[in-house]
Design a protein around this motif. Structure first.
Motif, PDB file in Angstrom:
ATOM      1  N   VAL A  35       0.844  -1.196   0.000  1.00 58.65           N
ATOM      2  CA  VAL A  35       0.000   0.000   0.000  1.00 58.65           C
ATOM      3  C   VAL A  35       0.880   1.248   0.000  1.00 58.65           C
ATOM      4  O   VAL A  35       0.632   2.202  -0.750  1.00 58.65           O
ATOM      5  CB  VAL A  35      -0.941   0.006   1.229  1.00 58.65           C
ATOM      6  N   TRP A  61      -6.574   2.549  -8.674  1.00 54.98           N
ATOM      7  CA  TRP A  61      -5.988   1.557  -7.766  1.00 54.98           C
ATOM      8  C   TRP A  61      -6.986   1.167  -6.675  1.00 54.98           C
ATOM      9  O   TRP A  61      -7.153  -0.018  -6.369  1.00 54.98           O
ATOM     10  CB  TRP A  61      -4.715   2.123  -7.140  1.00 54.98           C
ATOM     11  N   TYR A  65      -8.395  -2.508  -6.267  1.00 54.19           N
ATOM     12  CA  TYR A  65      -8.110  -3.160  -4.985  1.00 54.19           C
ATOM     13  C   TYR A  65      -9.405  -3.666  -4.354  1.00 54.19           C
ATOM     14  O   TYR A  65      -9.467  -4.787  -3.820  1.00 54.19           O
ATOM     15  CB  TYR A  65      -7.416  -2.169  -4.049  1.00 54.19           C
ATOM     16  N   SER A  66     -10.455  -2.827  -4.434  1.00 52.79           N
ATOM     17  CA  SER A  66     -11.754  -3.219  -3.890  1.00 52.79           C
ATOM     18  C   SER A  66     -12.307  -4.435  -4.618  1.00 52.79           C
ATOM     19  O   SER A  66     -12.787  -5.390  -4.005  1.00 52.79           O
ATOM     20  CB  SER A  66     -12.746  -2.056  -3.998  1.00 52.79           C
ATOM     21  N   SER A  68     -10.620  -6.579  -6.354  1.00 49.44           N
ATOM     22  CA  SER A  68      -9.731  -7.729  -6.187  1.00 49.44           C
ATOM     23  C   SER A  68     -10.020  -8.480  -4.889  1.00 49.44           C
ATOM     24  O   SER A  68      -9.785  -9.690  -4.804  1.00 49.44           O
ATOM     25  CB  SER A  68      -8.263  -7.275  -6.196  1.00 49.44           C
ATOM     26  N   ALA A 224      -2.731  -3.203  -7.277  1.00 54.27           N
ATOM     27  CA  ALA A 224      -3.866  -3.808  -6.591  1.00 54.27           C
ATOM     28  C   ALA A 224      -3.654  -5.297  -6.352  1.00 54.27           C
ATOM     29  O   ALA A 224      -4.046  -5.836  -5.316  1.00 54.27           O
ATOM     30  CB  ALA A 224      -5.139  -3.590  -7.410  1.00 54.27           C
ATOM     31  N   LEU A 228      -2.264  -8.839  -2.830  1.00 52.25           N
ATOM     32  CA  LEU A 228      -3.455  -9.673  -2.640  1.00 52.25           C
ATOM     33  C   LEU A 228      -3.131 -10.953  -1.879  1.00 52.25           C
ATOM     34  O   LEU A 228      -3.917 -11.418  -1.053  1.00 52.25           O
ATOM     35  CB  LEU A 228      -4.060 -10.006  -4.005  1.00 52.25           C
TER      36      LEU A 228
END
Length: 323
Positions: A35, A61, A65-66, A68, A224, A228
């Protein structure tokens, strides 16, 4: 991008040489690192290419990211369905992320070309995202449905090749009673690959509403996806408690879908809409508003999930009331 590639290769080699179950502390540090890396990239981008591009990157991003995070729910189901040993899950996730990067890179190249030469594609993208949002919000639109769709591929694969019943570490091939066979790991990789393909189809059209700059789109996807794997182990059992997260994702997809259609009306070239002229009266929604919708939607869905889970646990401890 060169630095990211080096980090990605180093991360993969570390997993290969030392497969293990990461601790909460290790996972947290890695998530914070990635991040922080994304935010640092945004600052550098703002100084080099302008703060508008930096803002588009941050919004893109945050969106990717959300979306993902939705992958994580399916990854959990895949790991459980194929009984992947926990110490091998890091490697499985890393391979899944590499597959996702390759697929998304291909989709981005194709998408940028289509957007540049056929602006009405935004109508199609917008309608598709609204339909996806409705499907995401439906009670039966759970993540198990995503895994069931891959089962057809798995059944077809088992008919075509010999697959052993047991894992042999992280190997794809093993020997059973003198016969060379594939291990279940190959099915896991293929299933994750199909899952990544499905999610790429959902997420790439969404980010094109934020920006059509291929570099920014790809950079947002890389950042992103990079954290993970660590997020998977950091959240752990918490994923089961995020029961309302799919509603947050549905709101985001629906909002972006509407915004895409509004953008298409601004750029309209279809002769049967407003005589082929741009529709000037439709509102132009700024990307900062999009960022706010993404953050608030995910935040509300997460908090509501945790509150509901906490109430349920308290009710179980108290037990049924006696009348």
């Amino acid at each position: 991008m060169v630095v990211l590639t080096i980090i990605l290769i180093g991360d993969l080699l570390l997993i290969r040489l030392r497969p293990h179950i990461p601790s909460t502390k290790e996972s947290t540090l890695w998530v914070v690192f990635y991040v922080g890396l994304a935010l640092l990239f945004a600052v550098l981008l703002g100084n080099v290419a302008g703060w508008r591009n930096a803002g588009d990157f941050i919004t893109g991003w945050a969106l990717e990211y959300s979306l993902s995070i939705d992958n994580l729910f399916v990854f959990v189901l895949i790991m459980a369905q194929f009984a992947v040993p926990r110490r091998l899950q890091q490697q499985v996730l890393m391979v899944g992320i590499i597959i996702a990067l390759i697929l998304r890179g291909a989709f981005i190249l194709v998408g940028v070309t289509i957007v540049e030469h056929f602006s009405p594609i935004f109508y199609i993208f917008g309608a598709f995202l609204i339909w996806t949002a409705i499907r995401q919000a439906m009670p039966d639109g759970d993540h198990e449905g995503e895994v069931q769709r891959e089962n057809f591929v798995v059944r077809l694969l088992r008919r075509r090749i010999d697959i052993s019943e047991e894992y042999d570490g992280s190997k794809l091939r093993t020997t059973v009673d003198g016969k060379r066979m594939w291990t279940p790991m190959v099915i896991v990789f293929i299933t994750i690959g199909v899952t990544d393909l499905i999610f790429a189809i959902d997420s790439i059209p969404a980010i094109f509403e934020i920006t059509t700059n291929g570099f920014l789109v790809f950079a947002a996807n890389i950042f992103a996806l990079m954290g993970l794997r660590q997020l998977y182990f950091l959240l752990g059992d918490l994923l089961d408690r995020l029961r309302y997260l799919h509603y947050g994702i549905a709101v985001i997809l629906g909002f972006i879908g509407v915004k895409l259609i509004l953008h298409a009306l601004h750029e309209n070239e279809l002769p049967f809409i407003n005589g082929g002229q741009h529709v000037e009266w439709v509102p132009d929604i700024d990307n900062m508003v999009s960022l706010g919708v993404i953050v608030v939607s995910m935040g509300v869905a997460t908090i509501a999930s945790l509150i509901a889970s906490s109430r349920e646990k308290r009710a179980q401890r108290v037990g049924p009331t006696v009348e």
